[in-house]
Write an enzyme that holds these catalytic residues in place. Structure first.
Site, PDB file in Angstrom:
ATOM      1  N   LYS A   1       0.847  -1.200   0.000  1.00 20.89           N
ATOM      2  CA  LYS A   1       0.000   0.000   0.000  1.00 20.89           C
ATOM      3  C   LYS A   1       0.880   1.247   0.000  1.00 20.89           C
ATOM      4  CE  LYS A   1      -3.967   1.789   2.689  1.00 20.89           C
ATOM      5  NZ  LYS A   1      -4.805   1.562   3.889  1.00 20.89           N
TER       6      LYS A   1
ATOM      7  N   SER B   1      -9.767   1.397   2.966  1.00 21.19           N
ATOM      8  CA  SER B   1      -8.963   2.212   2.094  1.00 21.19           C
ATOM      9  C   SER B   1      -7.902   1.425   1.307  1.00 21.19           C
ATOM     10  CB  SER B   1      -8.255   3.299   2.913  1.00 21.19           C
ATOM     11  OG  SER B   1      -7.336   2.725   3.817  1.00 21.19           O
TER      12      SER B   1
ATOM     13  N   SER C   1      -9.773  -0.804   7.201  1.00 19.95           N
ATOM     14  CA  SER C   1      -9.216  -0.568   5.860  1.00 19.95           C
ATOM     15  C   SER C   1      -8.495  -1.753   5.233  1.00 19.95           C
ATOM     16  CB  SER C   1      -8.260   0.627   5.895  1.00 19.95           C
ATOM     17  OG  SER C   1      -8.987   1.825   5.864  1.00 19.95           O
TER      18      SER C   1
END
Lengths: 483, 96
Positions: free
Chosen positions: A77, A152, A176
């Site tokens: 990420k 997310s 997330s």
């Protein structure tokens, strides 16, 4: 096809010389070339560096100095700092920022001989539930390109589901990792707060943030958690003796496992199709010997509100560092403060500014006690309630998301509805509990996830139960409808 | 309870966010909607409940009193907009 194999299957083939780390990396890079134009999971693909790491990994395999994940590709990420690789948090304010250091988890991936394929998309600064708050890119759900992958860590989840990486790292502040894992039909694990270092994770809500794995099987999620966990002196909240062990992963069964179902998480907000899929999975777990009871946890009702006071408060403080002076893009205003305000006003996205505003308000004189202190009191109340439940149950179980993947743009104008989707995942962050989402069925041909949450430091036991659940569900892993 | 446009302007100034009038109005309505939801927790009886203060059982974490190499100056400065003589450069903030 190599890209369809799980990390543990790839590792077996690497060790038996049926394939090489270079072939595995090339296969994934080729699939990224072929598919990522449609999916949009990656913000940056590190082609040359990946091939170089693969060559080094193969040398380790040849010299028998490899570990369990040597030569396995991974996506990371883009809020985890990577030395020499742009780290944007999907924000205009960090465009062009190249960290001079690796996050501890990234160093650990390198030490393990893993091959970093690239950096994945996210909601800007990890603030969101749909990945639509990215300032840089749209990521689509591999199950239906018109739908959100969740957020997310939407890029990481979409990459793993679309077989653009066998595993990925994400971060979880209110769900997330688990929410996008559920919406993309894969496994996502948020370890106990403190078991994985946050050093080099761009901070959002420091008392809530935790780094964790996304993968297609519980076994892979567990092995990645094991690789990145452990005490880190660079993170003062890192727990001692915190390495996650996987030796007992396959030794459990569901026979006699006490599972609590919080009745507040089976409310009308849960879509009927999600409820049906969840109920069917539950029946399968009961057949395997799980002892399931409903449990009353009234403070759950306040979880989302409590979170939306505390997380923005911490974010408003953490994001104060983005002033355009030491790193990141800059805009010009009047004088020094004007420069800072112009940089922040023009380069942060709307949701980030909203959360900074909420947090600043909640921490400001006159409102601090009413909002922030009170939210922290409710947080304590909620943790106490969960800890009492954990004295009767091995874990708590609910759907991960009350809905299946929604259409891109569908909830854009209803931000509160979007925030309420985190109802089931937020309590684990508020209490620091380990929590894992795994696929448990389908509704409208879209994946449904279930979320298991255990007491602090029960990570090994929780993974063992999740593994037994995965084995006990009568359907195996299902690929999205992609070539 | 609701938040006025002037209060929104004040909070934006505290947060060092330059916002135009349209944004201020948009944030006023969004903040009011969120604050409306926050009323839920203002009504809860939390008497005697201490505020949550840490996310793990850790207390008093001390680092060993050792030295180790820090980030080289060049690396620390590599992402800065303006630097000079090994320093970050910002506009003058104190008038003579």
């Amino acid at each position: 096809m190599l890209t369809q194999l799980s990390a543990s299957e790839l590792a077996a083939k690497l060790k038996s010389r049926e394939t090489s780390a270079i072939e595995v990396a090339e296969a994934h890079l080729a699939r990224i070339d072929q598919m990522d134009g449609e999916v949009g999971a990656y913000l940056e693909v590190c082609r040359e560096a990946a091939l170089e790491s693969a060559r080094l990994a193969q040398a380790r395999l040849d010299e028998h100095t490899d570990g369990p994940l040597t030569g396995i590709p991974i996506a990371v990420k883009d809020n985890l700092s990577t030395l020499g690789i742009e780290t944007t948090c999907a924000s205009r304010i960090l465009e062009g920022y190249v960290p001079p250091f690796d996050a501890t988890v990234v160093s650990k991936l390198k030490e393990a001989g893993m091959v970093l394929l690239g950096k994945t998309n996210l909601d800007e600064f990890a603030m969101g539930t749909s990945c639509e708050n990215s300032a840089l890119k749209v990521t689509r759900n591999p199950w239906d390109p018109d739908r959100s992958p969740g957020g997310s860590s939407g890029g990481s989840a979409a990459a793993v589901a679309a077989e653009l990486a066998p595993m990925a790292l994400g971060s979880d502040t209110g769900g997330s990792i688990r929410m996008p894992a559920a919406l993309c039909g894969i496994v996502g694990f948020k370890p106990t707060y403190g078991r994985v270092s946050r050093y080099g994770l761009v901070a959002f809500g420091s008392s809530l943030d935790q780094v964790g794995p996304l993968a297609r099987t519980v076994e892979d999620a567990a092995s990645l958690a094991a690789a990145v966990s452990g005490h880190d002196p660079s993170d003062s909240t890192s727990l001692r003796d915190s390495a996650i062990r996987t030796d007992g992963l396959k030794n459990g069964s569901l026979k006699g496992v006490k599972v609590g179902l919080p009745k507040q998480l089976m409310s009308d907000a849960v879509q009927p199709g999600v409820r049906d899929a969840f109920d069917m999975a539950l029946e399968a777990l009961v057949r395997e010997g799980a002892l399931v009871d409903e449990v009353d946890l009234p403070s759950i009702e306040y979880g989302v509100t409590t979170y939306y006071v505390i997380a923005p408060a911490e974010a408003s403080s953490n994001l104060a560092r983005f002033d355009g002076i030491r790193f990141g893009a800059q805009r010009t205003g009047e004088g020094h403060i004007g420069n800072v305000s112009a940089t922040r006003g023009q380069l942060f996205g709307h949701e980030v500014k909203l959360r900074i505003m909420v947090g600043t308000y909640a921490l400001s004189a006159g409102y601090y006690d009413d909002y922030y202190v009170r939210a922290q009191q409710v947080r304590s109340m909620m943790s106490d309630e969960f800890n009492r439940a954990f004295s009767d149950y091995d874990c708590l179980l609910s759907p991960t998301s009350p809905v299946v993947a929604f259409r891109l743009g569908e909830l854009r104008d209803d931000q509160m509805a979007l925030k309420m989707l985190d109802l089931c995942t937020i309590p684990a962050n508020l209490g620091g509990f380990p929590s894992i989402s795994l696929p448990c069925g389908f509704s409208q041909d879209l994946p449904v996830g279930m979320c298991l949450t255990g007491p602090v430091n029960s990570d090994e036991r929780l993974l063992q139960i999740a593994y037994a659940c995965e084995q006990g569900l009568p359907w195996g892993y299902r690929r999205p409808p992609m070539p | 309870m609701s938040i006025s446009l002037d209060e929104v302007r004040h909070v934006a100034r505290l947060a060092r966010l330059e916002l135009d009038e349209a944004e201020l109005v948009a944030f006023q309505s969004e903040l009011n909607a969120l604050l409306g939801h926050f009323q839920d927790i203002r009504g809860i009886d939390v008497y005697g409940q201490s505020p949550h203060s840490r996310s793990s059982a850790l207390q008093n974490v001390w680092a060993d009193d050792d030295t180790w190499p820090s980030l080289p100056r060049g690396s620390a400065l590599q992402n800065a907009g303006v630097t000079k003589a090994g320093l970050f450069i910002v506009p003058t903030i104190i008038e003579e």
